[in-house]
Design an enzyme around this catalytic site. Structure first.
Site, PDB file in Angstrom:
ATOM      1  N   HIS A 128     120.405  87.389  19.225  1.00 57.55           N
ATOM      2  CA  HIS A 128     119.446  86.296  19.408  1.00 57.55           C
ATOM      3  C   HIS A 128     119.959  85.282  20.439  1.00 57.55           C
ATOM      4  O   HIS A 128     119.294  85.006  21.445  1.00 57.55           O
ATOM      5  CB  HIS A 128     119.196  85.600  18.064  1.00 57.55           C
ATOM      6  CG  HIS A 128     118.187  84.493  18.124  1.00 57.55           C
ATOM      7  ND1 HIS A 128     116.875  84.659  17.756  1.00 57.55           N
ATOM      8  CD2 HIS A 128     118.294  83.213  18.542  1.00 57.55           C
ATOM      9  CE1 HIS A 128     116.221  83.515  17.948  1.00 57.55           C
ATOM     10  NE2 HIS A 128     117.062  82.618  18.420  1.00 57.55           N
ATOM     11  N   GLU A 129     121.151  84.766  20.202  1.00 57.05           N
ATOM     12  CA  GLU A 129     121.694  83.753  21.115  1.00 57.05           C
ATOM     13  C   GLU A 129     121.979  84.369  22.483  1.00 57.05           C
ATOM     14  O   GLU A 129     121.854  83.700  23.509  1.00 57.05           O
ATOM     15  CB  GLU A 129     122.956  83.107  20.522  1.00 57.05           C
ATOM     16  CG  GLU A 129     122.764  82.436  19.150  1.00 57.05           C
ATOM     17  CD  GLU A 129     121.644  81.407  19.096  1.00 57.05           C
ATOM     18  OE1 GLU A 129     121.345  80.777  20.131  1.00 57.05           O
ATOM     19  OE2 GLU A 129     121.048  81.252  18.005  1.00 57.05           O
ATOM     20  N   HIS A 142     118.932  84.030  24.495  1.00 55.32           N
ATOM     21  CA  HIS A 142     118.801  82.672  25.045  1.00 55.32           C
ATOM     22  C   HIS A 142     119.730  82.520  26.263  1.00 55.32           C
ATOM     23  O   HIS A 142     119.361  81.952  27.290  1.00 55.32           O
ATOM     24  CB  HIS A 142     119.224  81.629  24.003  1.00 55.32           C
ATOM     25  CG  HIS A 142     118.181  81.334  22.956  1.00 55.32           C
ATOM     26  ND1 HIS A 142     116.892  80.955  23.269  1.00 55.32           N
ATOM     27  CD2 HIS A 142     118.247  81.337  21.594  1.00 55.32           C
ATOM     28  CE1 HIS A 142     116.220  80.737  22.139  1.00 55.32           C
ATOM     29  NE2 HIS A 142     117.009  80.970  21.115  1.00 55.32           N
ATOM     30  N   GLU A 185     112.316  81.249  23.062  1.00 54.25           N
ATOM     31  CA  GLU A 185     112.369  82.061  21.838  1.00 54.25           C
ATOM     32  C   GLU A 185     111.891  83.484  22.095  1.00 54.25           C
ATOM     33  O   GLU A 185     112.316  84.415  21.425  1.00 54.25           O
ATOM     34  CB  GLU A 185     111.538  81.419  20.727  1.00 54.25           C
ATOM     35  CG  GLU A 185     112.217  80.236  20.054  1.00 54.25           C
ATOM     36  CD  GLU A 185     113.555  80.586  19.410  1.00 54.25           C
ATOM     37  OE1 GLU A 185     113.673  81.646  18.776  1.00 54.25           O
ATOM     38  OE2 GLU A 185     114.495  79.786  19.555  1.00 54.25           O
TER      39      GLU A 185
HETATM   40 ZN   LIG Z   1     116.438  80.697  19.061  1.00 49.48          ZN
END
Ligand SMILES: [Zn+2]
Length: 496
Positions: free
Chosen positions: A260-261, A264, A290
């Site tokens: 997830h990160e 980003h 997101e």
């Molecule tokens: Zn996030």
């Protein structure tokens, strides 16, 4: 001539950008390595930097330069448009309101920690009431003509409105509820076992896997790093981007927070270099942000074809405790739909209901239809209605997330918007990379990453989010793609 005016403006805006970069690195340090007693000192340092940034940003000279710019090229025009948007916003908020709001949100967040620990919403209620009024006052100052919730939403997702979100979330809610029902019927006799994750994996082994994921995603070690924090987050810009993760006994927490990160981080690293330190060189919105993190976490990291390679060659290799669990079981368990009381532990499907619940409540709260005192009971009723969950105490209910207590209203919808955006991006990407799953299965993310970089990351803030989606997908955002993606995925894993 306009060129020098534009250059002078760019120079001033670069200073603002660099100051905010300093704040984010101080924030990163505060959440990773700072000795605990440094908190007060760090708070002073951060608020001093914040004040300097506000003064620089509201310098009347900036307003003058903006109004004097003319005869610009397309990208310069866009920069001036975005800078004007920021300048107008900052100058509309009275300095004393900035200070009152900062103080009250810090205080409320502090109370929230205590209230959550003691499972008692009553402890933070009076401060939340004051904070909510200040948030409304700020929204009024920004634009008294527009509905207050739309003003708040616009700060995280430019040009988005509550009506727009509703048009995505209504089919989202119906589609997700239908899928959950279908799934529950299908697995009733043989539900997936999520206790297979309780393996007490050594942190060193988990760190190896996190490094593998960073490398797989293509995060260059000389421009990025991974550290540990209580709540995983990503920060940094251009050539210095930092992600954090959290190593728990269940290694999937670290695995999926790294994916997830990492998503980003890829976005932060790959905004257009030639426009760094200008507005166009920045990421465009929380929803698009997101979309990238969830793309890596769910569309890639939980993809069954990808897992057929990743699980035996990485998870089982570094974490031998998993050798007793076969690949198919792991795929099913990682993708199990199991309603959770806690948003951040929710699966890819029920997650959206957590967001819809928050979206509905915060709209009513901002509109004055419900009071702060009613929050816990309304929260608990909706949890029971949407997810069949009985909330036992405020800590697992209305106190679970920090957002409202930090003054962030209008932020939550961007999480589900990310899901809607990225599945539509995937549908478009498939037309140019039809064998994307085989690519993943062979451990090669480069073509998919290049697609994301050139279609999303490299566009920076050249377009507002909806316009960007139209440029990428040739049509405006549509929830249908996300529901199709989920239905197809669950059909293939669970034969629904
Ligand atoms: Zn996030």
């Amino acid at each position: 001539m306009t060129h020098t005016t534009y250059d002078e403006l760019s120079k001033k805006m670069k200073e603002v950008r660099l100051l905010s970069n300093c704040s984010s690195i101080l924030g990163w340090d505060m959440r990773t390595y700072m000795p605990s007693e440094g908190i007060e000192q760090r708070g002073e340092a951060l608020s001093t930097l914040g004040k300097i940034t506000h003064v620089k940003m509201t310098d009347p000279q900036i307003g003058k330069l903006i109004s004097q710019c003319s005869g610009l090229e397309k990208i310069q025009q866009r920069n001036v448009e975005l800078w004007k948007r920021d300048y107008d916003r900052e100058t509309k908020i009275p300095a004393d309101l900035v200070i009152r709001l900062t103080k009250q949100s810090t205080k409320t967040e502090g109370k929230w920690y205590e209230a959550k620990r003691k499972q008692d919403f009553g402890l933070v209620k009076p401060d939340l009431e004051i904070l909510l009024e200040l948030v409304k006052e700020r929204a009024q100052a920004l634009d008294a003509e527009k509905p207050m919730y739309d003003v708040l939403l616009d700060e995280y997702e430019p040009k988005m409105t509550a009506a727009g979100i509703n048009s995505y979330f209504t089919p989202l809610r119906d589609g997700v509820i239908k899928l959950i029902k279908k799934y529950q019927d299908a697995v009733a006799d043989n539900p997936p076992d999520i206790s297979i994750f309780d393996k007490n994996i050594p942190v060193d082994a988990q760190k190896h896997v996190s490094k593998w994921i960073m490398n797989f995603l293509g995060l260059p070690p000389n421009r990025s790093r991974v550290d540990e924090a209580e709540h995983p987050f990503t920060t940094g810009y251009a050539k210095d981007v930092r992600i954090t993760t959290h190593y728990q006994e269940d290694p999937t927490a670290a695995i999926y927070s790294t994916f997830h990160e990492g998503g980003h981080a890829l976005y932060n690293l790959n905004t257009p270099e030639e426009h760094w330190y200008t507005a166009v060189g920045d990421t465009v919105s929380m929803g698009i942000h997101e979309s990238q993190s969830r793309f890596c976490e769910n569309i890639v990291g939980k993809n069954p074809t990808f897992l057929k390679n990743f699980y035996p060659n990485v998870v089982q290799k570094y974490m031998p405790a998993f050798q007793s669990v076969d690949t198919d079981t792991f795929i099913k368990s990682v993708n199990a739909i199991i309603p959770s009381k806690i948003r951040i532990y929710a699966d890819e499907v029920t997650y959206n209901l957590h967001i819809i619940l928050r979206f509905e409540i915060e709209q009513d709260l901002i509109a004055g239809k419900i009071s702060v005192a009613e929050l816990p009971s309304i929260w608990n009723d909706k949890m029971e209605k949407y997810l069949g969950m009985k909330i036992e105490n405020d800590a697992e209910g209305v106190l679970q997330d920090t957002h409202w207590y930090a003054g962030l209203f209008g932020y939550f919808p961007t999480y589900a918007l990310g899901n809607i955006y990225n599945s539509q991006m995937l549908a478009t990407m498939k037309t140019s990379i039809p064998n994307w799953e085989e690519q993943l299965a062979s451990g090669d993310f480069s073509k998919i990453r290049n697609w994301l970089v050139s279609n999303v990351h490299n566009k920076g803030s050249l377009y507002d989010p909806i316009d960007l989606m139209e440029k990428i997908c040739n049509q405006p955002p549509d929830t249908k793609y996300f529901l199709d993606y989920l239905n197809e995925k669950y059909r293939s894993i669970y034969n629904l």
